[in-house]
Design a protein around this motif. Sequence first.
Motif, PDB file in Angstrom:
ATOM      1  N   ILE A  49       0.835  -1.209   0.000  1.00  0.00           N
ATOM      2  CA  ILE A  49       0.000   0.000   0.000  1.00  0.00           C
ATOM      3  C   ILE A  49       0.876   1.268   0.000  1.00  0.00           C
ATOM      4  CG2 ILE A  49      -2.012  -1.111   1.011  1.00  0.00           C
ATOM      5  CD1 ILE A  49      -1.280   0.152   3.684  1.00  0.00           C
ATOM      6  N   ALA A  50       2.139   1.136   0.454  1.00  0.00           N
ATOM      7  CA  ALA A  50       3.045   2.307   0.377  1.00  0.00           C
ATOM      8  C   ALA A  50       3.322   2.649  -1.090  1.00  0.00           C
ATOM      9  CB  ALA A  50       4.347   2.007   1.114  1.00  0.00           C
ATOM     10  N   GLY A  51       3.386   1.618  -1.922  1.00  0.00           N
ATOM     11  CA  GLY A  51       3.600   1.848  -3.358  1.00  0.00           C
ATOM     12  C   GLY A  51       2.393   2.512  -3.987  1.00  0.00           C
ATOM     13  N   HIS A  52       1.208   2.099  -3.570  1.00  0.00           N
ATOM     14  CA  HIS A  52      -0.015   2.719  -4.101  1.00  0.00           C
ATOM     15  C   HIS A  52      -0.113   4.181  -3.673  1.00  0.00           C
ATOM     16  CE1 HIS A  52      -1.061  -1.151  -5.529  1.00  0.00           C
ATOM     17  NE2 HIS A  52      -1.470  -1.668  -4.382  1.00  0.00           N
ATOM     18  N   HIS A  53       0.269   4.440  -2.431  1.00  0.00           N
ATOM     19  CA  HIS A  53       0.222   5.832  -1.954  1.00  0.00           C
ATOM     20  C   HIS A  53       1.202   6.707  -2.728  1.00  0.00           C
ATOM     21  CE1 HIS A  53       0.898   9.318   0.739  1.00  0.00           C
ATOM     22  NE2 HIS A  53      -0.392   9.183   0.937  1.00  0.00           N
ATOM     23  N   GLU A  54       2.402   6.158  -2.953  1.00  0.00           N
ATOM     24  CA  GLU A  54       3.394   6.920  -3.740  1.00  0.00           C
ATOM     25  C   GLU A  54       2.902   7.088  -5.174  1.00  0.00           C
ATOM     26  OE1 GLU A  54       5.835   8.064  -1.988  1.00  0.00           O
ATOM     27  OE2 GLU A  54       6.815   9.138  -3.648  1.00  0.00           O
ATOM     28  N   GLY A  55       2.231   6.065  -5.685  1.00  0.00           N
ATOM     29  CA  GLY A  55       1.690   6.142  -7.050  1.00  0.00           C
ATOM     30  C   GLY A  55       0.634   7.216  -7.171  1.00  0.00           C
ATOM     31  N   MET A  56      -0.128   7.431  -6.109  1.00  0.00           N
ATOM     32  CA  MET A  56      -1.146   8.488  -6.116  1.00  0.00           C
ATOM     33  C   MET A  56      -0.476   9.870  -6.213  1.00  0.00           C
ATOM     34  SD  MET A  56      -3.998   9.386  -3.248  1.00  0.00           S
ATOM     35  CE  MET A  56      -2.735   9.977  -2.121  1.00  0.00           C
ATOM     36  N   LYS A  57       0.669  10.031  -5.546  1.00  0.00           N
ATOM     37  CA  LYS A  57       1.409  11.307  -5.627  1.00  0.00           C
ATOM     38  C   LYS A  57       1.914  11.544  -7.056  1.00  0.00           C
ATOM     39  CE  LYS A  57       4.366  11.714  -2.104  1.00  0.00           C
ATOM     40  NZ  LYS A  57       5.263  11.184  -1.026  1.00  0.00           N
ATOM     41  N   THR A  58       2.255  10.446  -7.748  1.00  0.00           N
ATOM     42  CA  THR A  58       2.691  10.574  -9.149  1.00  0.00           C
ATOM     43  C   THR A  58       1.515  10.996 -10.028  1.00  0.00           C
ATOM     44  OG1 THR A  58       4.375   8.852  -8.815  1.00  0.00           O
ATOM     45  CG2 THR A  58       3.768   9.365 -11.100  1.00  0.00           C
ATOM     46  N   VAL A  59       0.314  10.507  -9.722  1.00  0.00           N
ATOM     47  CA  VAL A  59      -0.888  10.928 -10.468  1.00  0.00           C
ATOM     48  C   VAL A  59      -1.019  12.448 -10.380  1.00  0.00           C
ATOM     49  CG1 VAL A  59      -3.420  10.875 -10.503  1.00  0.00           C
ATOM     50  CG2 VAL A  59      -2.124   8.741 -10.222  1.00  0.00           C
ATOM     51  N   ARG A  60      -0.871  12.990  -9.182  1.00  0.00           N
ATOM     52  CA  ARG A  60      -0.993  14.448  -8.980  1.00  0.00           C
ATOM     53  C   ARG A  60       0.084  15.185  -9.784  1.00  0.00           C
ATOM     54  NH1 ARG A  60      -2.152  15.163  -3.226  1.00  0.00           N
ATOM     55  NH2 ARG A  60      -0.053  14.375  -2.943  1.00  0.00           N
ATOM     56  N   TRP A  84      -9.973  -7.050  -8.292  1.00  0.00           N
ATOM     57  CA  TRP A  84     -10.776  -7.504  -7.144  1.00  0.00           C
ATOM     58  C   TRP A  84     -10.183  -8.773  -6.533  1.00  0.00           C
ATOM     59  CZ3 TRP A  84     -13.706  -3.924  -5.284  1.00  0.00           C
ATOM     60  CH2 TRP A  84     -14.363  -3.014  -6.128  1.00  0.00           C
ATOM     61  N   LYS A  85      -9.331  -9.495  -7.291  1.00  0.00           N
ATOM     62  CA  LYS A  85      -8.759 -10.756  -6.789  1.00  0.00           C
ATOM     63  C   LYS A  85      -7.646 -10.520  -5.754  1.00  0.00           C
ATOM     64  CE  LYS A  85      -9.494 -12.708 -11.429  1.00  0.00           C
ATOM     65  NZ  LYS A  85      -8.794 -12.731 -12.737  1.00  0.00           N
ATOM     66  N   ARG A  86      -7.253  -9.253  -5.561  1.00  0.00           N
ATOM     67  CA  ARG A  86      -6.166  -8.963  -4.614  1.00  0.00           C
ATOM     68  C   ARG A  86      -6.685  -9.104  -3.182  1.00  0.00           C
ATOM     69  NH1 ARG A  86      -3.052  -3.797  -7.212  1.00  0.00           N
ATOM     70  NH2 ARG A  86      -2.392  -4.779  -9.162  1.00  0.00           N
ATOM     71  N   PRO A  87      -5.772  -9.184  -2.207  1.00  0.00           N
ATOM     72  CA  PRO A  87      -6.206  -9.326  -0.801  1.00  0.00           C
ATOM     73  C   PRO A  87      -7.181  -8.212  -0.427  1.00  0.00           C
ATOM     74  CG  PRO A  87      -3.829  -9.575  -0.972  1.00  0.00           C
ATOM     75  CD  PRO A  87      -4.303  -9.146  -2.332  1.00  0.00           C
ATOM     76  N   LYS A  88      -8.159  -8.538   0.405  1.00  0.00           N
ATOM     77  CA  LYS A  88      -9.203  -7.567   0.780  1.00  0.00           C
ATOM     78  C   LYS A  88      -8.597  -6.290   1.361  1.00  0.00           C
ATOM     79  CE  LYS A  88     -13.491  -6.944   3.524  1.00  0.00           C
ATOM     80  NZ  LYS A  88     -13.113  -5.518   3.729  1.00  0.00           N
ATOM     81  N   SER A  89      -7.569  -6.464   2.194  1.00  0.00           N
ATOM     82  CA  SER A  89      -6.965  -5.279   2.825  1.00  0.00           C
ATOM     83  C   SER A  89      -6.408  -4.320   1.770  1.00  0.00           C
ATOM     84  CB  SER A  89      -5.846  -5.716   3.772  1.00  0.00           C
ATOM     85  OG  SER A  89      -4.861  -6.430   3.015  1.00  0.00           O
ATOM     86  N   GLU A  90      -5.813  -4.885   0.699  1.00  0.00           N
ATOM     87  CA  GLU A  90      -5.250  -4.037  -0.360  1.00  0.00           C
ATOM     88  C   GLU A  90      -6.361  -3.367  -1.168  1.00  0.00           C
ATOM     89  OE1 GLU A  90      -2.329  -5.984  -2.777  1.00  0.00           O
ATOM     90  OE2 GLU A  90      -2.214  -4.331  -4.220  1.00  0.00           O
ATOM     91  N   VAL A  91      -7.419  -4.135  -1.484  1.00  0.00           N
ATOM     92  CA  VAL A  91      -8.548  -3.565  -2.235  1.00  0.00           C
ATOM     93  C   VAL A  91      -9.204  -2.452  -1.416  1.00  0.00           C
ATOM     94  CG1 VAL A  91     -10.843  -4.035  -3.183  1.00  0.00           C
ATOM     95  CG2 VAL A  91      -8.960  -5.646  -3.590  1.00  0.00           C
ATOM     96  N   ASP A  92      -9.376  -2.692  -0.122  1.00  0.00           N
ATOM     97  CA  ASP A  92      -9.990  -1.660   0.737  1.00  0.00           C
ATOM     98  C   ASP A  92      -9.142  -0.382   0.725  1.00  0.00           C
ATOM     99  OD1 ASP A  92     -11.260  -3.925   3.358  1.00  0.00           O
ATOM    100  OD2 ASP A  92     -11.986  -3.421   1.330  1.00  0.00           O
TER     101      ASP A  92
END
Length: 255
Positions: A49-60, A84-92
């Motif tokens: 999820i740290a990668g997803h958060h950093e990826g969101m900063k790249t979107v901006r 949707w097949k990813r772990p629930k915690s990651e999808v959430d």
Amino acid sequence: MKIFGKKQKKQEHSLIDDDLSNSELLPSHIAIIMDGNGRWAKKRALPRIAGHHEGMKTVRKIARFADHIGIKVLTLYAFSTENWKRPKSEVDYLMGLPEKFLNSFLPELMERNIRVTMMGNKEGLPKHTQAVLNNAMEKTKNNTGLILNFAMNYGSRAEIVQAMKEIINEVNSGNLAIEDINEFKVNQYLMTSHLPEPDLLIRTSGEVRLSNFMLWQLAYTEFWFTDTLWPDFNESTFSEAITAYQNRNRRYGGL
Ligand SMILES: CCc1cc(N2CCCCCC2)n2ncc(-c3ccc(F)cc3)c2n1
């Protein structure tokens, strides 16, 4: 930072050599498959999820830059039907990113006259995600600048099947004649009916496949792949992709 082609703002001096600055326009519509967020985190022994958060900063960062250089449409593949097949915690966590992004960035999107749209099965998203999306799309619907189009819960084959069903229903109800069905008519039934086709597709992290993304719309699109992971993608990588696009168009101009 390279400034591009004819469409950059008048006061900026073009920093690229003459035969490019005069010959090729900016791509109007750029689509990006934003890959490599999990790998970026793993390289740093961080949770995905740290990668997803950093990826969101790249979107901006890239939305600001695309607005600055005059791109008309930026489509970003944020969540596929396969995710949707990813772990629930990651999808959430992923389903909370639109709120994180918009809560901090919507005022700037309004200042920049940027319009937010989405394509995909919105009803399949959590209600809280739908609510922030609806609010952002409503608030920005009259903006006439960059269109920031998020593909969420999107799959191209499902999109085409849905279009076929709607066209068949129109024929069966007598509203559409078979002989009037052509490529233009099909475009009108796709989720991208409000958009021009992408001129340039970028995919990051070294993957070289379409992953069920805009299969119909990408028929004439230039593809540019990079090993750069999405969280490491920046204005320079984006500029490299656009210059590659302009070079290709120059060659295809029959020089
Ligand atoms: C729904 C999954 C998702 C994932 C995600 N990631 C994670 C995976 C890809 C890399 C970018 C960061 N982002 N980044 C922005 C949004 C966003 C979506 C809609 C919107 F209106 C505003 C922002 C986003 N949405």
